[in-house]
Design an enzyme around this catalytic site. Structure first.
Site, PDB file in Angstrom:
ATOM      1  N   CYS A   3       0.762  -1.191  -0.144  1.00  0.00           N
ATOM      2  CA  CYS A   3       0.045  -0.024  -0.093  1.00  0.00           C
ATOM      3  C   CYS A   3       0.903   1.293  -0.028  1.00  0.00           C
ATOM      4  O   CYS A   3       1.527   1.489   0.931  1.00  0.00           O
ATOM      5  CB  CYS A   3      -0.768  -0.091   1.125  1.00  0.00           C
ATOM      6  SG  CYS A   3      -1.857   1.395   1.278  1.00  0.00           S
ATOM      7  N   CYS A  11      -1.107   7.008   5.670  1.00  0.00           N
ATOM      8  CA  CYS A  11      -2.442   6.455   6.260  1.00  0.00           C
ATOM      9  C   CYS A  11      -1.911   5.120   7.162  1.00  0.00           C
ATOM     10  O   CYS A  11      -1.052   4.435   6.571  1.00  0.00           O
ATOM     11  CB  CYS A  11      -3.482   5.847   5.360  1.00  0.00           C
ATOM     12  SG  CYS A  11      -4.601   4.911   6.197  1.00  0.00           S
ATOM     13  N   CYS A  14      -4.092   0.711   8.805  1.00  0.00           N
ATOM     14  CA  CYS A  14      -3.732  -0.819   8.781  1.00  0.00           C
ATOM     15  C   CYS A  14      -2.600  -0.834   9.545  1.00  0.00           C
ATOM     16  O   CYS A  14      -1.452  -1.028   8.948  1.00  0.00           O
ATOM     17  CB  CYS A  14      -3.797  -1.431   7.449  1.00  0.00           C
ATOM     18  SG  CYS A  14      -5.340  -1.286   6.442  1.00  0.00           S
ATOM     19  N   CYS A  86      -7.845   3.173  -1.881  1.00  0.00           N
ATOM     20  CA  CYS A  86      -7.514   2.136  -1.026  1.00  0.00           C
ATOM     21  C   CYS A  86      -7.752   0.722  -1.584  1.00  0.00           C
ATOM     22  O   CYS A  86      -8.994   0.484  -1.629  1.00  0.00           O
ATOM     23  CB  CYS A  86      -8.477   2.563   0.381  1.00  0.00           C
ATOM     24  SG  CYS A  86      -8.334   1.414   1.608  1.00  0.00           S
ATOM     25  N   GLN A 210     -21.785  -6.064   8.801  1.00  0.00           N
ATOM     26  CA  GLN A 210     -20.352  -6.511   9.030  1.00  0.00           C
ATOM     27  C   GLN A 210     -19.701  -5.984   7.749  1.00  0.00           C
ATOM     28  O   GLN A 210     -20.256  -6.093   6.444  1.00  0.00           O
ATOM     29  CB  GLN A 210     -20.214  -7.823   9.203  1.00  0.00           C
ATOM     30  CG  GLN A 210     -20.430  -8.467  10.308  1.00  0.00           C
ATOM     31  CD  GLN A 210     -19.833  -8.253  11.605  1.00  0.00           C
ATOM     32  OE1 GLN A 210     -18.998  -7.502  11.502  1.00  0.00           O
ATOM     33  NE2 GLN A 210     -20.155  -8.762  12.741  1.00  0.00           N
ATOM     34  N   GLU A 260     -33.639  -5.962  18.502  1.00  0.00           N
ATOM     35  CA  GLU A 260     -32.653  -5.065  18.078  1.00  0.00           C
ATOM     36  C   GLU A 260     -33.325  -4.012  18.507  1.00  0.00           C
ATOM     37  O   GLU A 260     -34.371  -3.324  18.154  1.00  0.00           O
ATOM     38  CB  GLU A 260     -32.531  -5.293  16.696  1.00  0.00           C
ATOM     39  CG  GLU A 260     -31.788  -4.264  16.122  1.00  0.00           C
ATOM     40  CD  GLU A 260     -30.267  -3.860  16.563  1.00  0.00           C
ATOM     41  OE1 GLU A 260     -30.106  -2.729  16.668  1.00  0.00           O
ATOM     42  OE2 GLU A 260     -29.497  -4.972  16.809  1.00  0.00           O
ATOM     43  N   ASN A 328     -24.888 -11.042  20.083  1.00  0.00           N
ATOM     44  CA  ASN A 328     -23.992 -10.186  19.203  1.00  0.00           C
ATOM     45  C   ASN A 328     -23.576  -8.929  19.463  1.00  0.00           C
ATOM     46  O   ASN A 328     -24.225  -8.041  18.830  1.00  0.00           O
ATOM     47  CB  ASN A 328     -24.100 -10.592  17.579  1.00  0.00           C
ATOM     48  CG  ASN A 328     -23.289  -9.870  17.005  1.00  0.00           C
ATOM     49  OD1 ASN A 328     -22.007  -9.829  16.956  1.00  0.00           O
ATOM     50  ND2 ASN A 328     -23.455  -9.732  15.503  1.00  0.00           N
ATOM     51  N   CYS A 355     -16.677  -8.936  19.281  1.00  0.00           N
ATOM     52  CA  CYS A 355     -15.789  -8.013  18.356  1.00  0.00           C
ATOM     53  C   CYS A 355     -14.514  -7.568  19.435  1.00  0.00           C
ATOM     54  O   CYS A 355     -13.444  -7.123  19.136  1.00  0.00           O
ATOM     55  CB  CYS A 355     -15.982  -7.237  17.682  1.00  0.00           C
ATOM     56  SG  CYS A 355     -17.192  -5.697  18.482  1.00  0.00           S
TER      57      CYS A 355
END
Length: 396
Positions: A3, A11, A14, A86, A210, A260, A328, A355
C-alpha cells in the site's frame, strides 16, 4: 500486501500491515486464547480473510475544494488525504469513488472544513453488495445542497448504474460523529440486498452490517451449523441487527425471535424475513441444507419474528427463557445485568459472537454455569489488531 499510502506514512489505519499475514493470525489467536485461558475453550482453526478487496463499506471524509475534493481521511492538521484508491475496498467501491468525486464538483457540494467549521459535505458513505449494487449516502451539515444533489442524481446514476440506493444524512453538529439521525431518501429503492450464504439480507441506510462480506458469510454459516448441532426448539437472537443470525438459524427448524434496538435494522430484518417466507420450499440453500419459508413455519423451517427493543430489558422482563440465546453485542459486551440473567435463567446454550475478547472474557467470568465448549476466531479486520470471535456456551 503493498500500500503506497502506508509506505509513505499518509495512512496508518492498517497498523499491522508490516506484519506477514500468517503471523497476524497467530498473534490474534494467541491473544484470544490468553484472554480466555481460564475457560478451556476447544478452539477450531482461525478463519483467514482476503487481505485485499474485502471491505464492503467506504467511510470517506470529504475535504479540499469543490473543484478538487479529497475523499479519505484527515491528517493531524485537519487537511484531507485522498484514499479513493484504498486497496481494502471492493472493486466496485474503488471504481465508484472517482465518479463520486466528480459528482461533488458537478453538484457544487462544498466540502466541510473542520478548523473553520464551514462547508456542507462531511462524508461519503458507500456500500457495495455481493451482487455489485451500490448504496451511496451524502452526509451533510444542512439541507441546503439537497436540491442540487437531486438535480444531478440522474447524471450519477447514468455514470454509475450500480447505484440503486441513494440518500442524504443530516449531521448538523460539529463533533466527531459519523452521521445524524435524519435520513432523506433520494432513490425509489431504499434497501440494498446483501446476498450471502443463502440469505438475502436487506440493508437500510442506517442499518449496521459487517464490513467484511466473506467473514460475515462464514460467521452466519458457522452460527447455523453450531446451533443445528444442539437442536434447540426456541431461540432468541439478542442484538439481532438486520437478522443474519436469526434468519440463518431459522433454517435449523428452531423458532427465532430477534430483538434489536435499531428500528431501521428491525425494518430491514422483517423485510428479509417476509421475502424469504414468500419463496417456495427449497428455493434457497444454506450450506448443505435448504431454507424455505421463514414466517409460515413450514417443515424443517422455524418461524421468525423481529421486535424493536433493548436486549437486556427484553430478557430480564421475560416470563420463560428459550432453549438457546444468541448474543452479538457491541464492543462493550453484554454487561453484568444480561450476563447475570443468562447465568440464572436456565438457558441451555448461548452462542456469543464478540468483536472484543476482553469484554467477552469478562462476560464469561460472570456466567460460570455456562462453559465455553467451542470457539473460533474469524479475521473480520485483517491488517489490524481486531477480529471476531464466535463461542458456543453450554450449561454445565
Amino acid at each position: 500486501m503493498i500500500c503506497d499510502h502506508f509506505d509513505a506514512g499518509r495512512c496508518r489505519s492498517c497498523s499491522w500491515l508490516g506484519t506477514p499475514y500468517d503471523a497476524q493470525l497467530v498473534a490474534k489467536q494467541r491473544q484470544v486464547e490468553d484472554l480466555l485461558r481460564g475457560h478451556r475453550v476447544a478452539w477450531d482453526a482461525p478463519v483467514a480473510s482476503p487481505q485485499l478487496g474485502f471491505r464492503n463499506k467506504a467511510k470517506m471524509v470529504v475535504h479540499g475544494t469543490v473543484a478538487e475534493p479529497t475523499l479519505g481521511i484527515l491528517n493531524p492538521a485537519g487537511a484531507g488525504i485522498d484514499l479513493r484508491d484504498c486497496p481494502l475496498h471492493t472493486a466496485g467501491i474503488r471504481t465508484a469513488l472517482p465518479v463520486l468525486a466528480a459528482f461533488v464538483t458537478r453538484a457544487a457540494l462544498t466540502p466541510y472544513d473542520v478548523p473553520s467549521r464551514s462547508g456542507e459535505l462531511k462524508h461519503l458513505l458507500v456500500t457495495e453488495s455481493p451482487d455489485g449494487e451500490l448504496m451511496v449516502r451524502f452526509v451533510l451539515r444542512s439541507q441546503e445542497p439537497v436540491a442540487r444533489i437531486r438535480k444531478h442524481l440522474p447524471w450519477l446514476q447514468a455514470e454509475l448504474p450500480e447505484v440503486v440506493v441513494a440518500s442524504v444524512n443530516l449531521q448538523p453538529e460539529h463533533k466527531a460523529v459519523l452521521e445524524g439521525e435524519r435520513e432523506i431518501p433520494l432513490s425509489r429503492q431504499e434497501t440494498l440486498t446483501m446476498r450471502l450464504t443463502g440469505l438475502a439480507l436487506h440493508l437500510r441506510p442506517q442499518s449496521f452490517f459487517q464490513t467484511n462480506t466473506p467473514m460475515a458469510a462464514e460467521l452466519y454459516r458457522l452460527g447455523r451449523e453450531w446451533v443445528a448441532a444442539v437442536s434447540p426448539r426456541s431461540v432468541w437472537d439478542l442484538y439481532s441487527g438486520v437478522g443474519g443470525f436469526a434468519l440463518a438459524i431459522a433454517g435449523t427448524g428452531a423458532d427465532v425471535t430477534g430483538i434489536e434496538i435499531s428500528r431501521e435494522a428491525v425494518a430491514s430484518a422483517t423485510l428479509s424475513s417476509m421475502e424469504m417466507g414468500s419463496m417456495e420450499m427449497g428455493s434457497m440453500e444454506m450450506g448443505s441444507m435448504e431454507m424455505g419459508p421463514t414466517e409460515t413455519g413450514a417443515a424443517g423451517q422455524g418461524a421468525v419474528r423481529f421486535e424493536a427493543g433493548d436486549a437486556t430489558a427484553y430478557a430480564v422482563g421475560s416470563t420463560a427463557p428459550p432453549d438457546l440465546v444468541v448474543v452479538n453485542p457491541p464492543r462493550r459486551g453484554i454487561g453484568p445485568e444480561l450476563a447475570g440473567w443468562l447465568e440464572s435463567s436456565g438457558v441451555g446454550h448461548v452462542l456469543y459472537s464478540s468483536c472484543n475478547a476482553q469484554t467477552l472474557a469478562k462476560d464469561l467470568d460472570a456466567m460460570p454455569s455456562l462453559r465455553a465448549v467451542r470457539g473460533r476466531l474469524l479475521d473480520m479486520f485483517p491488517n489490524t489488531a481486531h477480529y471476531e470471535v464466535l463461542t458456543l456456551l453450554e450449561r454445565a
